[in-house]
Structures are given as structure tokens and as C-alpha cells.
Scaffold this motif. Structure first.
Motif, PDB file in Angstrom:
ATOM      1  N   PRO A 121       0.796  -1.246   0.077  1.00  0.00           N
ATOM      2  CA  PRO A 121      -0.196  -0.027  -0.083  1.00  0.00           C
ATOM      3  C   PRO A 121       0.937   1.299  -0.098  1.00  0.00           C
ATOM      4  CG  PRO A 121      -0.685  -1.565   1.843  1.00  0.00           C
ATOM      5  CD  PRO A 121       0.793  -2.147   1.194  1.00  0.00           C
ATOM      6  N   PRO A 122       0.427   2.290  -0.647  1.00  0.00           N
ATOM      7  CA  PRO A 122       1.334   3.697  -0.678  1.00  0.00           C
ATOM      8  C   PRO A 122       1.237   4.077   0.772  1.00  0.00           C
ATOM      9  CG  PRO A 122      -0.673   3.967  -1.588  1.00  0.00           C
ATOM     10  CD  PRO A 122      -0.661   2.492  -1.681  1.00  0.00           C
ATOM     11  N   PRO A 123       2.255   4.771   1.261  1.00  0.00           N
ATOM     12  CA  PRO A 123       2.595   5.245   2.115  1.00  0.00           C
ATOM     13  C   PRO A 123       1.878   6.672   2.367  1.00  0.00           C
ATOM     14  CG  PRO A 123       4.438   5.720   1.126  1.00  0.00           C
ATOM     15  CD  PRO A 123       3.512   5.011   0.267  1.00  0.00           C
ATOM     16  N   TYR A 124       1.083   6.865   1.585  1.00  0.00           N
ATOM     17  CA  TYR A 124       0.229   8.182   1.420  1.00  0.00           C
ATOM     18  C   TYR A 124      -1.282   8.014   1.065  1.00  0.00           C
ATOM     19  CZ  TYR A 124       1.682   7.811  -3.400  1.00  0.00           C
ATOM     20  OH  TYR A 124       1.807   7.324  -4.608  1.00  0.00           O
ATOM     21  N   SER A 125      -2.192   8.868   1.261  1.00  0.00           N
ATOM     22  CA  SER A 125      -3.465   8.640   1.034  1.00  0.00           C
ATOM     23  C   SER A 125      -3.664   9.183  -0.458  1.00  0.00           C
ATOM     24  CB  SER A 125      -4.396   9.365   1.852  1.00  0.00           C
ATOM     25  OG  SER A 125      -4.253   8.665   3.063  1.00  0.00           O
ATOM     26  N   ILE A 126      -4.440   8.233  -1.458  1.00  0.00           N
ATOM     27  CA  ILE A 126      -4.782   8.657  -2.786  1.00  0.00           C
ATOM     28  C   ILE A 126      -6.188   9.589  -2.482  1.00  0.00           C
ATOM     29  CG2 ILE A 126      -5.055   8.157  -5.003  1.00  0.00           C
ATOM     30  CD1 ILE A 126      -3.403   5.583  -4.592  1.00  0.00           C
ATOM     31  N   VAL A 127      -5.905  10.733  -2.452  1.00  0.00           N
ATOM     32  CA  VAL A 127      -7.071  11.505  -2.165  1.00  0.00           C
ATOM     33  C   VAL A 127      -6.561  13.154  -2.435  1.00  0.00           C
ATOM     34  CG1 VAL A 127      -6.698  11.976   0.358  1.00  0.00           C
ATOM     35  CG2 VAL A 127      -9.179  12.217  -0.631  1.00  0.00           C
ATOM     36  N   ILE A 128      -7.502  13.869  -2.691  1.00  0.00           N
ATOM     37  CA  ILE A 128      -7.292  15.442  -2.874  1.00  0.00           C
ATOM     38  C   ILE A 128      -6.598  15.988  -1.650  1.00  0.00           C
ATOM     39  CG2 ILE A 128      -8.196  17.587  -3.068  1.00  0.00           C
ATOM     40  CD1 ILE A 128     -10.329  16.433  -4.890  1.00  0.00           C
ATOM     41  N   GLN A 129      -5.308  16.190  -1.934  1.00  0.00           N
ATOM     42  CA  GLN A 129      -4.743  16.882  -0.601  1.00  0.00           C
ATOM     43  C   GLN A 129      -4.250  18.368  -0.698  1.00  0.00           C
ATOM     44  OE1 GLN A 129      -1.843  14.549   1.250  1.00  0.00           O
ATOM     45  NE2 GLN A 129      -2.739  12.453   0.744  1.00  0.00           N
ATOM     46  N   GLU A 130      -4.413  19.034   0.338  1.00  0.00           N
ATOM     47  CA  GLU A 130      -4.252  20.560   0.457  1.00  0.00           C
ATOM     48  C   GLU A 130      -3.235  20.800   1.427  1.00  0.00           C
ATOM     49  OE1 GLU A 130      -7.168  24.625   1.781  1.00  0.00           O
ATOM     50  OE2 GLU A 130      -7.096  22.718   2.649  1.00  0.00           O
ATOM     51  N   SER A 131      -2.214  21.388   1.124  1.00  0.00           N
ATOM     52  CA  SER A 131      -1.028  21.459   2.151  1.00  0.00           C
ATOM     53  C   SER A 131      -0.805  22.704   2.981  1.00  0.00           C
ATOM     54  CB  SER A 131       0.454  21.185   1.339  1.00  0.00           C
ATOM     55  OG  SER A 131       0.478  22.594   0.839  1.00  0.00           O
ATOM     56  N   GLU A 132      -0.021  22.504   4.062  1.00  0.00           N
ATOM     57  CA  GLU A 132      -0.113  23.857   4.888  1.00  0.00           C
ATOM     58  C   GLU A 132       0.714  24.889   4.052  1.00  0.00           C
ATOM     59  OE1 GLU A 132       2.089  22.535   8.503  1.00  0.00           O
ATOM     60  OE2 GLU A 132       0.952  20.582   8.642  1.00  0.00           O
ATOM     61  N   LYS A 133       1.125  24.721   3.069  1.00  0.00           N
ATOM     62  CA  LYS A 133       1.975  25.800   2.284  1.00  0.00           C
ATOM     63  C   LYS A 133       0.854  26.261   1.353  1.00  0.00           C
ATOM     64  CE  LYS A 133       6.629  23.982   2.751  1.00  0.00           C
ATOM     65  NZ  LYS A 133       7.496  23.469   2.102  1.00  0.00           N
ATOM     66  N   GLY A 134      -0.370  25.829   1.225  1.00  0.00           N
ATOM     67  CA  GLY A 134      -1.409  26.268   0.195  1.00  0.00           C
ATOM     68  C   GLY A 134      -1.414  25.509  -1.074  1.00  0.00           C
ATOM     69  N   SER A 135      -0.468  24.444  -1.287  1.00  0.00           N
ATOM     70  CA  SER A 135      -0.481  23.908  -2.614  1.00  0.00           C
ATOM     71  C   SER A 135      -1.554  22.665  -2.678  1.00  0.00           C
ATOM     72  CB  SER A 135       0.951  23.274  -2.798  1.00  0.00           C
ATOM     73  OG  SER A 135       1.210  22.295  -1.926  1.00  0.00           O
ATOM     74  N   TRP A 136      -1.999  22.179  -3.897  1.00  0.00           N
ATOM     75  CA  TRP A 136      -3.092  21.337  -4.106  1.00  0.00           C
ATOM     76  C   TRP A 136      -2.435  20.160  -4.937  1.00  0.00           C
ATOM     77  CZ3 TRP A 136      -8.262  21.473  -2.309  1.00  0.00           C
ATOM     78  CH2 TRP A 136      -8.492  22.627  -1.537  1.00  0.00           C
ATOM     79  N   HIS A 137      -2.779  18.747  -4.616  1.00  0.00           N
ATOM     80  CA  HIS A 137      -2.539  17.841  -5.226  1.00  0.00           C
ATOM     81  C   HIS A 137      -3.950  16.812  -5.361  1.00  0.00           C
ATOM     82  CE1 HIS A 137       1.641  18.769  -3.702  1.00  0.00           C
ATOM     83  NE2 HIS A 137       1.834  18.322  -4.732  1.00  0.00           N
TER      84      HIS A 137
END
Length: 501
Positions: free
Chosen positions: A462-478
Motif C-alpha cells: 500500500p502507498p505510504p500516502y493517501s490517494i485523495v485530494i490533498q491541500e498542504s499547509e503551504k497552500g498547494s493542492w494535489h
């Protein structure tokens, strides 16, 4: 059969005379003018022939054939799907006639809302939905709202679209990706930055990966001049961090952060979740332990309803005695990877490799169906010895004849909070019954998949990260897309971050 004092007679218990009477009544009904009309309208629907359906309707009125709600709904459906002025005109005429003769249902109002949308009148479509709920006490479904919502969005009437959305939420109807995409598009077009932010957050909460259409719309937003001008230069870092923790990770919901132009790219993540464009690392979003316990309980209830209750309860008792495990192996699936026959050596290899993943070097739990184990006399002695070793070690559970072993390996993995080794996509009817957003989140964090290489089995953790829309503390989006996600093609993400000057 007797339920709560009421006696029900099954078909097997009915007398031959009663069965004959039922058959004759059904035959008489089908041969009645109403029955014949229903059959012919059904043929018209199958052939997409609205003109013939309207001819039959006019003929029925002349001959005073009684019409029921199903007749009217078939006629209205054909009118709504014809996309012609005649269909539009006759549809409203038939609806007026219907209201004076029978009680409309949800399908009726939904079809009429579509006709209103075809008439380019989303206000009427919305009024019909409200009439359904407030005037007739009928609960609208998601499909009932779509004509009004899409109509207002098409016209660029953002406030009216938000009104429909609010009415949906008020009545417990949740928008899905298609509807959120409509709201996102109208918000982008109207420059409603707070609503764009809201829709992205709602997509994050309800959609694991977005379609290409939604991804394109998100890219359009971040590349717009409006997006460039929205945001703050400085913010309370502590407040944002606290919001991230409170939300479970991966988002904060505080609002647009940063200033200036956005760089928007399609990118793949490396194995640790680091973005090749902005260098930020994706996070693994927490799953509430209570959610896991509640889901395991719900799964147990469903399994007891679908399986022989005594068999599944016996399995739970066995699991209490021998578990929890570090991993569960779906024996049938693993033994069939890349071939049409069951390869026990392949299963053995997977079990041994899975054992090496265990911190305590413990054998995983292997779930196998009894039919598979009964054929062990055809296996060589080494395979029979391996099977016996698993059994004596409390690492093999044989599911009973007539059971679906999917229930067993899934419950074992969820209740043990452990890895699940299987290539099963878990998309069939059984998994649809689970009907919850928890399951895809759990699966993402616990499923280990396998591929067959020249060197043997290769484990895909399993990936060590979640495959979901993410908004970072710096304001970027994935934003993860549906593109990719197999062993050969990595998933495509939309990365949007401020350009540094």
C-alpha cells in the motif's frame, strides 16, 4: 409461513385450484386493453419510438382505456427522450391529463423535470422537485435535482444553482462528482472564489480520484487570472497546523493560502509520495479506529445475513482464539494469479513472502474454501505437508461448502487491522453492499497486490500516502486522477502550487 401472527401461503403451498386461478387472472390482465397497452408501450420504449407511443395513447383515449401511473410514465419518458418540440408539447399535455386521473410518483416528477430542462426552463424543473417534496410528500432522488441544477449552471446562474444544492443538502441528498463538477464550473465562471474552494473541499470528502473532465476543470481554475489574485500573503501557521490535525491530515479548510500565479502540472508521485513538481510530500490521512470497529461490526452483520449464520459465528470464535494476525491471504485469488488453474506453489511462495513482512515472523492467516482443500489428495506430499503445517500453526481457515470466502478474508483483515494480500479489485455486488466511504479508504491502506515476474512474485505494498485530494499547509493542492494506478502505469496527479519569485 407465520410471521408475527400473519399466515403467508407460498406458491408450493397453494392448491392447484388457487394456482390456476392466479394464472388465469394474470392472463386476463395481460389480455385486457390496459395490459395490451402496457406491453405495446414497453415495445415502444425498447425501440425508442415516441411517435407510435403517442398514437397508441390517442387511440386509448378514444376507446376509454383506463391508464395507470406506469402507462403515463412510459409515455412521459418517451416524450422526454425524443428531444423534439412535439415530444415537449405532448409531454406537458399528458402530464396535465395524468394529474387529474392518477397520483404521480418520483419517476413522473423526475421525467417532467427533464422535460422542463429541455424547454430551457430550470426554474420549472426546480418547482417540480419542490412540488414533489412539499406538495406530494415524495422524497426526490439525486436524479430528480439534476435537470434544475444543470439548467441553472448552463445559464451561468450561480446563485440559483447554489439554491438547488442547498435544497438537496437540506433533504439529505448528497451531490456526487458529476453534480459537484457542475457547481465547480459555474463557480469558476462566476469568479466565486469561496465557492470554488468549497467545491474542491467537497470533492476531497466524497471522491477518491477525479475523472479527466473534473481534472481539466481544476486545471482551468488554477490557471485563471482569478485564481492568481486570490489568497493571503501571510497566515497563522499554528492555526493551519491545528486545523490539519483536527481534520485527520491532508487538508486544513482555512482558505486560499499564498499569493501570485499558480504552476499547474500533471505529475507522478515517487514511491514515498514526494511530488516531482513542487517537492512536497503527500500525507497518509488517518482512519478513526472507531470507524474500523463500526465497519467490522456492520460487515459481521451483513455476513451473518448472507452466509449461514452458525458458520460465520464459528469463524469469529476461531478468529478470537487464533488472531489477530499481521496479514491475511486470499488463498484462491493468490493461487490463480496469471493462470486459469490453481497453483499451490504460487500460494506457498506468497505465504512465505508475507511471513517475512511480519515483525514477529508470524505466518499470515490463509483463507481457503473447503472444495479447494478437499482436492489436496492430488497435490504432492510437500504441498500436503505445507497445508498441514498451516493448519497446526492456527494459520489456515477452511471455509465451509456453499460459503463465499470473500466475507471471511475481508472480515479477518479488517478485524485484525492488518494487511490483506489479494489482487481482488473488490468491486462486485458483495462490496457494493458495504455502501460506505470507509471501505475504499481502508482498502487503500491495507491491500497488498501481487504481480508475477521472471524472478517470482513481486509484492506491491500500500502507498505510504493517501490517494485523495490533498491541500498542504503551504497552500498547494494535489488532485489524484483516475488515470493510471496499475503495476505498469503510475497514477497521474494534478499539482498546483504558487510560483516562487
Amino acid at each position: 409461513m407465520d410471521y408475527n401472527g400473519l399466515v403467508y401461503i407460498t406458491n408450493h403451498q397453494q392448491t392447484p385450484q388457487l394456482q390456476m386461478r392466479n394464472k388465469s387472472e394474470i392472463k386476463a390482465l395481460s389480455e385486457s386493453p390496459s395490459g395490451k397497452l402496457s406491453y405495446l408501450l414497453g415495445r415502444c420504449s425498447k425501440d425508442n419510438n415516441p411517435l407510435e407511443a403517442l398514437r397508441l395513447y390517442d387511440e386509448a383515449l378514444v376507446n376509454n382505456v383506463p391508464l395507470n401511473v406506469e402507462h403515463y410514465n412510459k409515455l412521459l419518458y418517451l416524450c422526454s427522450s425524443s428531444n423534439t418540440e412535439l415530444g415537449l408539447e405532448r409531454g406537458f399535455e399528458i402530464f396535465r391529463k395524468m394529474e387529474s386521473n392518477v397520483v404521480p410518483n418520483e419517476a413522473t416528477f423526475t421525467t417532467m423535470a427533464r422535460l422542463a430542462a429541455f424547454k430551457d426552463d430550470p426554474e420549472m424543473a426546480f418547482d417540480l422537485v419542490k412540488k414533489m417534496k412539499e406538495g406530494c410528500g415524495i422524497s426526490p432522488r439525486l436524479r430528480s435535482y439534476v435537470p434544475a441544477l444543470s439548467g441553472f449552471c448552463k445559464k451561468g446562474l450561480a446563485d440559483k444553482a447554489y439554491e438547488v444544492d442547498g435544497y438537496m443538502i437540506e433533504n439529505g441528498v448528497m451531490a456526487e462528482e458529476g453534480e459537484l463538477g457542475l457547481l465547480l464550473r459555474v463557480s469558476v465562471g462566476a469568479g466565486r472564489v469561496e465557492k470554488v474552494y468549497e467545491m474542491l473541499q467537497r470533492l476531497r470528502g466524497s471522491v477518491r480520484q477525479v475523472s479527466e473532465e473534473t481534472a481539466g476543470l481544476v486545471e482551468e481554475w488554477f490557471r485563471s487570472g482569478v485564481a492568481e489574485g486570490v489568497g493571503v500573503k501571510s497566515w497563522d501557521v499554528g492555526k493551519v497546523k491545528d486545523a490539519v490535525v483536527e481534520g485527520g491530515g491532508g487538508w486544513h479548510g482555512v482558505g486560499w493560502l499564498g499569493e501570485g500565479k499558480w504552476e499547474v502540472t500533471r505529475i507522478e508521485m515517487d514511491e514515498s509520495g514526494v511530488c516531482g513538481s513542487c517537492g512536497e510530500k503527500l500525507v497518509s490521512v488517518d482512519i478513526d479506529p472507531l470507524e474500523t470497529e463500526n465497519f467490522a461490526s456492520s460487515l459481521s452483520t451483513l455476513a451473518c445475513q448472507r452466509e449461514t449464520r452458525a458458520d460465520f459465528l464459528q469463524f469469529q470464535e476461531w478468529l478470537q482464539k487464533h488472531g489477530p494476525f499481521d496479514a491475511v491471504v486470499d488463498g484462491a485469488n493468490v493461487g490463480h494469479i496469471k493462470q486459469n488453474y490453481f497453483d499451490f506453489n504460487q500460494l506457498k511462495s506468497a505465504v512465505n513472502s508475507t511471513r517475512r513482512l511480519s515483525p514477529s515472523n508470524r505466518l499470515p492467516l490463509v483463507i481457503l474454501h473447503s472444495g479447494r482443500v478437499k482436492g489436496q489428495q492430488n497435490w504432492n506430499q510437500k504441498n500436503r505437508m505445507a497445508l498441514q503445517h498451516w493448519k497446526e500453526s492456527g494459520a489456515l481457515y477452511v471455509t465451509p461448502q456453499g460459503s463465499n470466502d470473500d466475507w471471511y478474508w475481508l472480515y479477518a483483515a479488517i478485524s485484525s487491522k492488518c494487511l490483506l494480500v489479494t489482487n481482488d479489485e473488490m468491486r462486485d455486488h458483495l462490496f457494493e453492499l458495504l455502501g460506505t466511504s470507509f471501505f475504499p479508504r481502508w482498502k487503500e491502506k491495507h491491500q497488498v497486490r501481487l504481480s508475477v515476474t521472471r524472478e517470482g512474485l513481486k509484492f506491491h505494498m500500500p502507498p505510504p500516502y493517501s490517494i485523495v485530494i490533498q491541500e498542504s499547509e503551504k497552500g498547494s493542492w494535489h488532485i489524484p486522477t483516475v488515470t493510471g494506478d496499475d503495476f505498469e502505469t503510475r497514477r497521474q496527479w494534478v499539482c498546483a502550487h504558487r510560483i516562487k519569485h
